[in-house]
Write a protein that holds these residues in place. Structure first.
Motif, PDB file in Angstrom:
ATOM      1  N   VAL A   9       0.826  -1.196   0.000  1.00 40.62           N
ATOM      2  CA  VAL A   9       0.000   0.000   0.000  1.00 40.62           C
ATOM      3  C   VAL A   9       0.864   1.251   0.000  1.00 40.62           C
ATOM      4  O   VAL A   9       0.521   2.264  -0.563  1.00 40.62           O
ATOM      5  N   ALA A  10       2.008   1.186   0.632  1.00 46.41           N
ATOM      6  CA  ALA A  10       2.927   2.311   0.664  1.00 46.41           C
ATOM      7  C   ALA A  10       4.279   1.865   0.144  1.00 46.41           C
ATOM      8  O   ALA A  10       5.206   1.601   0.900  1.00 46.41           O
ATOM      9  N   PRO A  11       4.404   1.719  -1.200  1.00 49.35           N
ATOM     10  CA  PRO A  11       5.625   1.164  -1.768  1.00 49.35           C
ATOM     11  C   PRO A  11       6.854   2.015  -1.551  1.00 49.35           C
ATOM     12  O   PRO A  11       7.966   1.552  -1.726  1.00 49.35           O
ATOM     13  N   GLY A  12       6.675   3.274  -1.136  1.00 53.72           N
ATOM     14  CA  GLY A  12       7.844   4.114  -0.950  1.00 53.72           C
ATOM     15  C   GLY A  12       8.478   3.979   0.417  1.00 53.72           C
ATOM     16  O   GLY A  12       9.457   4.640   0.721  1.00 53.72           O
ATOM     17  N   ASN A 113      -5.104   2.115  -3.160  1.00 51.13           N
ATOM     18  CA  ASN A 113      -5.798   3.270  -2.605  1.00 51.13           C
ATOM     19  C   ASN A 113      -6.478   2.853  -1.311  1.00 51.13           C
ATOM     20  O   ASN A 113      -7.298   1.926  -1.324  1.00 51.13           O
ATOM     21  N   PRO A 114      -6.158   3.488  -0.189  1.00 55.32           N
ATOM     22  CA  PRO A 114      -6.738   3.077   1.090  1.00 55.32           C
ATOM     23  C   PRO A 114      -8.216   3.376   1.222  1.00 55.32           C
ATOM     24  O   PRO A 114      -8.846   2.937   2.185  1.00 55.32           O
ATOM     25  N   LEU A 115      -8.790   4.130   0.272  1.00 57.33           N
ATOM     26  CA  LEU A 115     -10.204   4.488   0.352  1.00 57.33           C
ATOM     27  C   LEU A 115     -11.070   3.625  -0.551  1.00 57.33           C
ATOM     28  O   LEU A 115     -12.285   3.826  -0.616  1.00 57.33           O
ATOM     29  N   ALA A 116     -10.485   2.670  -1.239  1.00 55.70           N
ATOM     30  CA  ALA A 116     -11.252   1.828  -2.158  1.00 55.70           C
ATOM     31  C   ALA A 116     -11.968   0.718  -1.391  1.00 55.70           C
ATOM     32  O   ALA A 116     -11.451   0.174  -0.421  1.00 55.70           O
ATOM     33  N   SER A 117     -13.168   0.397  -1.843  1.00 58.81           N
ATOM     34  CA  SER A 117     -13.930  -0.728  -1.312  1.00 58.81           C
ATOM     35  C   SER A 117     -15.038  -1.032  -2.294  1.00 58.81           C
ATOM     36  O   SER A 117     -15.307  -0.255  -3.222  1.00 58.81           O
ATOM     37  N   ALA A 118     -15.706  -2.156  -2.106  1.00 57.64           N
ATOM     38  CA  ALA A 118     -16.803  -2.505  -2.996  1.00 57.64           C
ATOM     39  C   ALA A 118     -17.930  -1.485  -2.905  1.00 57.64           C
ATOM     40  O   ALA A 118     -18.652  -1.260  -3.879  1.00 57.64           O
ATOM     41  N   ASP A 119     -18.086  -0.841  -1.738  1.00 56.61           N
ATOM     42  CA  ASP A 119     -19.114   0.188  -1.582  1.00 56.61           C
ATOM     43  C   ASP A 119     -18.736   1.443  -2.364  1.00 56.61           C
ATOM     44  O   ASP A 119     -19.550   1.988  -3.122  1.00 56.61           O
ATOM     45  N   SER A 170      -6.354   7.576 -13.919  1.00 58.64           N
ATOM     46  CA  SER A 170      -6.081   7.937 -12.544  1.00 58.64           C
ATOM     47  C   SER A 170      -6.873   7.082 -11.563  1.00 58.64           C
ATOM     48  O   SER A 170      -8.048   6.784 -11.772  1.00 58.64           O
ATOM     49  N   LEU A 171      -6.193   6.691 -10.479  1.00 59.86           N
ATOM     50  CA  LEU A 171      -6.885   5.958  -9.429  1.00 59.86           C
ATOM     51  C   LEU A 171      -7.980   6.816  -8.808  1.00 59.86           C
ATOM     52  O   LEU A 171      -9.008   6.299  -8.366  1.00 59.86           O
ATOM     53  N   LEU A 172      -7.752   8.122  -8.765  1.00 56.72           N
ATOM     54  CA  LEU A 172      -8.777   9.013  -8.246  1.00 56.72           C
ATOM     55  C   LEU A 172     -10.023   8.959  -9.113  1.00 56.72           C
ATOM     56  O   LEU A 172     -11.149   9.010  -8.601  1.00 56.72           O
ATOM     57  N   MET A 173      -9.851   8.798 -10.421  1.00 54.81           N
ATOM     58  CA  MET A 173     -11.004   8.708 -11.308  1.00 54.81           C
ATOM     59  C   MET A 173     -11.825   7.450 -11.038  1.00 54.81           C
ATOM     60  O   MET A 173     -13.042   7.433 -11.226  1.00 54.81           O
ATOM     61  N   ILE A 174     -11.151   6.390 -10.607  1.00 54.58           N
ATOM     62  CA  ILE A 174     -11.879   5.168 -10.275  1.00 54.58           C
ATOM     63  C   ILE A 174     -12.788   5.419  -9.079  1.00 54.58           C
ATOM     64  O   ILE A 174     -13.956   5.000  -9.059  1.00 54.58           O
TER      65      ILE A 174
END
Length: 363
Positions: A9-12, A113-119, A170-174
């Protein structure tokens, strides 16, 4: 290679020294054991409490008596309450809670993205729309799972299509696409609800949409178990590849993994698990968002540990929520209400903590 895969989740994050590997390897194992113990304790408590209280020691004896030749010390009414009324409900809560938590852990790892979920991705709304259409026809059972699955897959396809339409994907677009698609399917659910017969169809649809395990039985346990267990087994078998996928498409391809195919497999499993949960319990939000983050606070971000730990904690979490829903008041509260009351403030805190990573990376 192992150390480079430890933080998907935090590759850096900087690589940890090898001298600290031994205690950090034991910590996830201890956490898994504690989560399993917590699940057992909460399940026994759920079988014991209610309007008719059964002593916990008798609950354990009743359960063990199914496989061991124990002398009957329990009353017939206690046996009926535990085995025929509460056990199907607890089993269903375990299956649904584990499935929902696993979908959240997978989507967060896939999209990094820590905010992603099926909901958040609209899958739950799509699944609820498919399920409502099936309920409107008066058909239930396995057909309900199929309708919910098709609705969830349709929502997921639309979200991914929106993300692909934007240069860079963009992941934000998802996340934004999921919000829009979820709102669209919620509107269609409202329309179907509006057209339903207010006396014969509407009550069952509304009660189902609010999320509840009140109608649990062994047949529903089987209906939920098949899609969630099969998809969960596939996801758990591929959990080490999630670490590689979280490093980025180029690194994953260089290690022999097709990122697009892997995402397709994982997200299809997410849709199927969501459909299985929605079909038997209605829409229960926030579990997939809250539980994986609680797990990462304890075991770190290695998906090889996060996924099974999320299953255990998610199962115990939903058993606890369901027990509260039927004991805190005289009238049973829908599960969706309780999970939202807990999950919404958690989501706000999460947004505030990650606002720079969410908006700064795409400015």
């Amino acid at each position: 290679m192992t150390s480079s895969l430890a933080d998907p989740v935090a590759p850096g994050t900087a690589e940890r020294p090898r001298s600290a590997d031994a205690p950090r390897r034991r910590r996830p194992l201890v956490a898994l054991g504690l989560f399993a113990l917590l699940l057992v304790v909460v399940s026994v408590a759920a079988l014991a409490v209610g309007r008719y209280t059964v002593p916990p020691n008798e609950v354990v004896r009743i359960l063990l008596g199914q496989v061991l030749p124990l002398r009957e010390t329990w009353f017939a009414q206690e046996y009926t309450v535990v085995m025929d009324v509460r056990l199907p409900r607890v089993l269903l809560a375990i299956i649904v809670g584990a499935g929902l938590a696993l979908t959240g852990a997978v989507t967060q790892a896939v999209f990094r993205n820590p905010l992603a979920s099926a909901d958040i991705l609209g899958v739950s709304s799509g699944a609820s729309f498919g399920g409502v259409l099936v309920l409107l026809t008066g058909i239930g059972g396995a057909t309900l799972v199929g309708g919910a699955f098709l609705g969830g897959v349709l929502a997921l396809v639309i979200v991914l299509g929106i993300a692909r339409a934007v240069p860079g994907g963009s992941l934000l677009m998802i996340i934004l696409g999921g919000t829009v698609v979820g709102a669209l399917f919620n509107a269609m659910v409202s329309f179907v609800t509006y057209t339903a017969d207010p006396y014969s169809e509407l009550p069952s649809i509304v009660f189902w949409l609010m999320g509840s395990l009140a109608s649990a039985n062994y047949s529903k346990v089987l209906i939920a178990l098949v899609p969630i267990a099969l998809s969960g087994a596939v996801v758990l078998a591929l959990r080490w590849r999630l670490n590689i996928l979280s490093m980025g498409d180029e690194d994953a391809a260089s290690l022999g993994i097709d990122p697009r195919r892997m995402r397709l497999v994982l997200l299809t499993c997410v849709a199927l698990m969501t459909a299985g949960a929605v079909a038997v319990a209605g829409v229960i939000g926030w579990v997939g968002l809250v539980v994986p983050h609680l797990v990462r606070m304890v075991v770190g971000t290695d998906n090889r540990v996060v996924l099974p730990a999320s299953c255990l904690l998610g199962a115990g979490y939903l058993v606890l929520i369901d027990t509260l829903s039927r004991t805190v008041s005289t009238a049973e509260l829908p599960l969706g209400i309780l999970t939202a009351v807990i999950g919404a403030p958690f989501f706000v805190v999460l947004l505030l903590r990650n606002r720079s990573a969410i908006w700064g990376a795409h400015a």
